[in-house]
Design a protein around this motif. Structure first.
Motif, PDB file in Angstrom:
ATOM      1  N   ALA A   1      28.512 -32.844 -33.734  1.00  0.00           N
ATOM      2  CA  ALA A   1      27.374 -32.139 -34.337  1.00  0.00           C
ATOM      3  C   ALA A   1      26.087 -32.478 -33.597  1.00  0.00           C
ATOM      4  CB  ALA A   1      27.263 -32.516 -35.812  1.00  0.00           C
ATOM      5  N   ALA A   2      25.937 -33.746 -33.213  1.00  0.00           N
ATOM      6  CA  ALA A   2      24.749 -34.166 -32.478  1.00  0.00           C
ATOM      7  C   ALA A   2      24.765 -33.625 -31.053  1.00  0.00           C
ATOM      8  CB  ALA A   2      24.649 -35.689 -32.465  1.00  0.00           C
ATOM      9  N   HIS A   3      25.926 -33.670 -30.387  1.00  0.00           N
ATOM     10  CA  HIS A   3      26.042 -33.098 -29.036  1.00  0.00           C
ATOM     11  C   HIS A   3      25.618 -31.633 -29.039  1.00  0.00           C
ATOM     12  CE1 HIS A   3      28.023 -36.423 -27.012  1.00  0.00           C
ATOM     13  NE2 HIS A   3      29.001 -36.459 -27.908  1.00  0.00           N
TER      14      HIS A   3
ATOM     15  N   VAL B   1      25.167 -30.940 -16.872  1.00  0.00           N
ATOM     16  CA  VAL B   1      24.646 -31.894 -17.844  1.00  0.00           C
ATOM     17  C   VAL B   1      25.623 -32.015 -19.014  1.00  0.00           C
ATOM     18  CG1 VAL B   1      22.732 -32.539 -19.355  1.00  0.00           C
ATOM     19  CG2 VAL B   1      22.286 -31.251 -17.241  1.00  0.00           C
ATOM     20  N   SER B   2      26.065 -33.219 -19.262  1.00  0.00           N
ATOM     21  CA  SER B   2      26.815 -33.521 -20.479  1.00  0.00           C
ATOM     22  C   SER B   2      25.811 -34.141 -21.438  1.00  0.00           C
ATOM     23  CB  SER B   2      27.957 -34.493 -20.193  1.00  0.00           C
ATOM     24  OG  SER B   2      28.575 -34.916 -21.396  1.00  0.00           O
ATOM     25  N   VAL B   3      25.453 -33.391 -22.461  1.00  0.00           N
ATOM     26  CA  VAL B   3      24.380 -33.816 -23.359  1.00  0.00           C
ATOM     27  C   VAL B   3      24.904 -34.816 -24.369  1.00  0.00           C
ATOM     28  CG1 VAL B   3      22.633 -33.024 -24.986  1.00  0.00           C
ATOM     29  CG2 VAL B   3      23.296 -31.562 -23.064  1.00  0.00           C
ATOM     30  N   GLY B   4      24.205 -35.936 -24.476  1.00  0.00           N
ATOM     31  CA  GLY B   4      24.621 -37.007 -25.372  1.00  0.00           C
ATOM     32  C   GLY B   4      24.019 -36.886 -26.757  1.00  0.00           C
ATOM     33  N   ILE B   5      23.986 -38.002 -27.460  1.00  0.00           N
ATOM     34  CA  ILE B   5      23.516 -38.004 -28.844  1.00  0.00           C
ATOM     35  C   ILE B   5      22.199 -38.766 -28.994  1.00  0.00           C
ATOM     36  CG2 ILE B   5      25.865 -37.747 -29.719  1.00  0.00           C
ATOM     37  CD1 ILE B   5      25.767 -40.729 -30.518  1.00  0.00           C
ATOM     38  N   GLU B   6      21.452 -38.883 -27.899  1.00  0.00           N
ATOM     39  CA  GLU B   6      20.151 -39.548 -27.981  1.00  0.00           C
ATOM     40  C   GLU B   6      19.229 -38.811 -28.965  1.00  0.00           C
ATOM     41  OE1 GLU B   6      21.630 -40.192 -23.688  1.00  0.00           O
ATOM     42  OE2 GLU B   6      21.480 -38.497 -25.060  1.00  0.00           O
TER      43      GLU B   6
ATOM     44  N   LEU C   1      15.166 -36.876 -25.346  1.00  0.00           N
ATOM     45  CA  LEU C   1      15.956 -36.173 -24.350  1.00  0.00           C
ATOM     46  C   LEU C   1      15.171 -35.015 -23.743  1.00  0.00           C
ATOM     47  CD1 LEU C   1      18.825 -36.319 -23.179  1.00  0.00           C
ATOM     48  CD2 LEU C   1      19.544 -34.711 -24.942  1.00  0.00           C
ATOM     49  N   LEU C   2      14.531 -34.220 -24.597  1.00  0.00           N
ATOM     50  CA  LEU C   2      13.744 -33.086 -24.104  1.00  0.00           C
ATOM     51  C   LEU C   2      12.588 -33.560 -23.229  1.00  0.00           C
ATOM     52  CD1 LEU C   2      13.598 -30.728 -27.229  1.00  0.00           C
ATOM     53  CD2 LEU C   2      15.305 -30.842 -25.422  1.00  0.00           C
ATOM     54  N   HIS C   3      11.957 -34.637 -23.641  1.00  0.00           N
ATOM     55  CA  HIS C   3      10.835 -35.172 -22.863  1.00  0.00           C
ATOM     56  C   HIS C   3      11.297 -35.649 -21.491  1.00  0.00           C
ATOM     57  CE1 HIS C   3       8.094 -38.412 -21.478  1.00  0.00           C
ATOM     58  NE2 HIS C   3       7.173 -37.540 -21.847  1.00  0.00           N
ATOM     59  N   ASP C   4      12.480 -36.234 -21.425  1.00  0.00           N
ATOM     60  CA  ASP C   4      12.965 -36.746 -20.147  1.00  0.00           C
ATOM     61  C   ASP C   4      13.174 -35.619 -19.146  1.00  0.00           C
ATOM     62  OD1 ASP C   4      13.702 -38.820 -18.440  1.00  0.00           O
ATOM     63  OD2 ASP C   4      15.822 -38.640 -18.951  1.00  0.00           O
ATOM     64  N   PHE C   5      13.776 -34.531 -19.578  1.00  0.00           N
ATOM     65  CA  PHE C   5      13.973 -33.401 -18.678  1.00  0.00           C
ATOM     66  C   PHE C   5      12.646 -32.762 -18.285  1.00  0.00           C
ATOM     67  CE2 PHE C   5      18.348 -33.837 -19.890  1.00  0.00           C
ATOM     68  CZ  PHE C   5      19.063 -33.285 -18.834  1.00  0.00           C
TER      69      PHE C   5
END
Length: 413
Positions: free
Chosen positions: A281-283, A390-395, A400-404
């Motif tokens: 669900a988080a992914h 990109v394999s999106v994690g559960i951060e 996560l958005l800010h990092d990209f």
């Protein structure tokens, strides 16, 4: 699925099977051999009675994990392997023979593509087709076609096969239909619902979920009539025909080829599977938010994600997966944005070749996992030189958005 829900069933699967000493998890059984007080009983197990003889063919720990996977996939039985590639190799090499034809998606993962190349060298005819178009699939069939293989969502182009259409076609022509369910996982999608004969899961990915164990599995959905399949050896035509295919895969893939899952890895995977629904669900939530943000970013030319309405198979994905679109996406960077510079500026995301981990992972697809297949094959698969997988994690989503964003902004500056 049983009456209980997905997670409840997984959590209590071991405990309801009379685990030793009241443990809630199946213990790690490390023994290589299993002794019997009665020699007749030992012989009976060798001849097909349920039990254990030698660890290469399975242990109580791997058997407990297989029961979990069968419940997840609503299957009749599962065999586990050391890796997902070992599982696929077992299916192809034990159920196909020289002169048979295997029809595969043209978008299959790089290692699978390499395996199919090896299969072709051994005399199995292998051809590739765009599985998103059922008309092309039908046109590619041959009189000697035995099996059709596809992934649910392609990695990394995210093309979505016409899974239901292929299932109807295979049922019509009595073909073995093999689906790789790794990118969706049984939480998002049960391949049985579209008529799959066999389902492969790379247990290393979402089902385990923590990047600490390798494993794979093959589940028989119970939908295929193995009594009519010519490639089942006489020695495995015992008992109900529904079990013949999986028995042959197990005997050849584990006993003969030795692709056995270790008890330690099986235990890790089984424990990881308990939180599959929570993690998925988080992914999915993070991936959809990231895809939407990147789609509007000046540093990105194109986002490949089935949860975006612009995706060619968006409607199909919505129908099949119930509004959940997975945790993998592809990013084609804008002209002038170097893929290596971009990746080097990410602070949270790890540069690593894996997917389905709790941590977000990224890599330049054309230069790494798909480099060996060459430019022509990459073009056929829709893999541009600038494509980032990109394999999106559960951060935490905001982090996560800010990092990209910060990495892209730095490249545009």
């Amino acid at each position: 699925m049983p009456q209980n829900g997905f997670t409840t069933t997984i959590l209590h699967s071991d405990r309801l099977q009379s685990v030793e000493h009241g443990a809630v998890h199946k213990p790690i059984h490390t023994s290589s051999e299993y002794a019997y007080a009665d020699a007749r009983e030992l012989a009976a197990v060798f001849q097909g009675k349920a039990g254990f003889t030698y660890g290469r063919q399975g242990t109580p720990t791997t058997t407990a994990l297989e029961a979990k996977i069968s419940k997840m996939e609503a299957g009749t039985g599962t065999v586990s392997f050391a890796t997902g590639m070992a599982a696929l190799a077992a299916v192809f090499s034990t159920l196909l023979r020289k002169g048979d034809h295997l029809l595969s998606s043209q978008y299959v993962f790089g290692n699978t593509n390499s395996l199919l190349g090896t299969l072709a060298e051994l005399g199995v005819e292998v051809s590739y087709v765009d599985p998103t178009d059922i008309a092309q699939v039908r046109a590619a069939l041959r009189p000697n076609t035995r099996m059709v293989f596809t992934e649910t969502i392609a990695n990394p182009g995210t093309q979505l096969a016409d899974l239901a259409g292929i299932g109807e076609l295979c049922r019509e022509l009595n073909l073995v239909y093999v689906i790789d369910n790794t990118l969706t996982s049984p939480w998002m999608f049960q391949a049985r619902s579209v008529g799959a004969s066999l389902v492969m899961n790379s247990l290393s990915k979402y089902i385990s979920g923590h990047g600490d164990a390798l494993g794979g599995s093959i589940t028989d959905t119970g939908l295929y009539d193995w009594s009519g399949y010519a490639n089942i050896y006489d020695s495995y035509r015992k008992g109900p025909a529904t079990g013949w295919g999986l028995l042959q895969i197990k005997k050849k893939g584990l006993r003969d080829m030795g692709g056995t899952l270790s008890a330690d890895s099986a235990h890790r995977i089984a424990v990881g599977a308990e939180t599959l629904a929570l993690r998925m669900a988080a992914h999915c939530s993070n991936a959809l938010a990231l895809a939407r943000m990147l789609q509007a970013h000046p540093g990105v030319a194109r986002v490949l994600y089935p949860g975006l309405p612009e995706h060619p198979q968006y409607e199909r994905a919505t129908q099949l997966f119930g509004g959940r679109y997975g945790g993998l996406l592809g990013i084609e960077l804008a002209d002038g944005v170097d893929c290596f510079d971009f990746l080097n500026r990410l602070k949270i995301v790890l540069m690593a070749t894996h997917l389905g981990d709790t941590r977000s992972l990224a890599l330049p697809a054309a230069h790494t996992i798909y480099y060996e297949m060459g430019a022509e094959r990459r073009a056929q698969m829709g893999i541009a030189d600038s494509l980032i997988r990109v394999s999106v994690g559960i951060e935490d989503q905001a982090d996560l958005l800010h990092d990209f964003d910060q990495a892209l902004q730095a490249c545009l500056a």
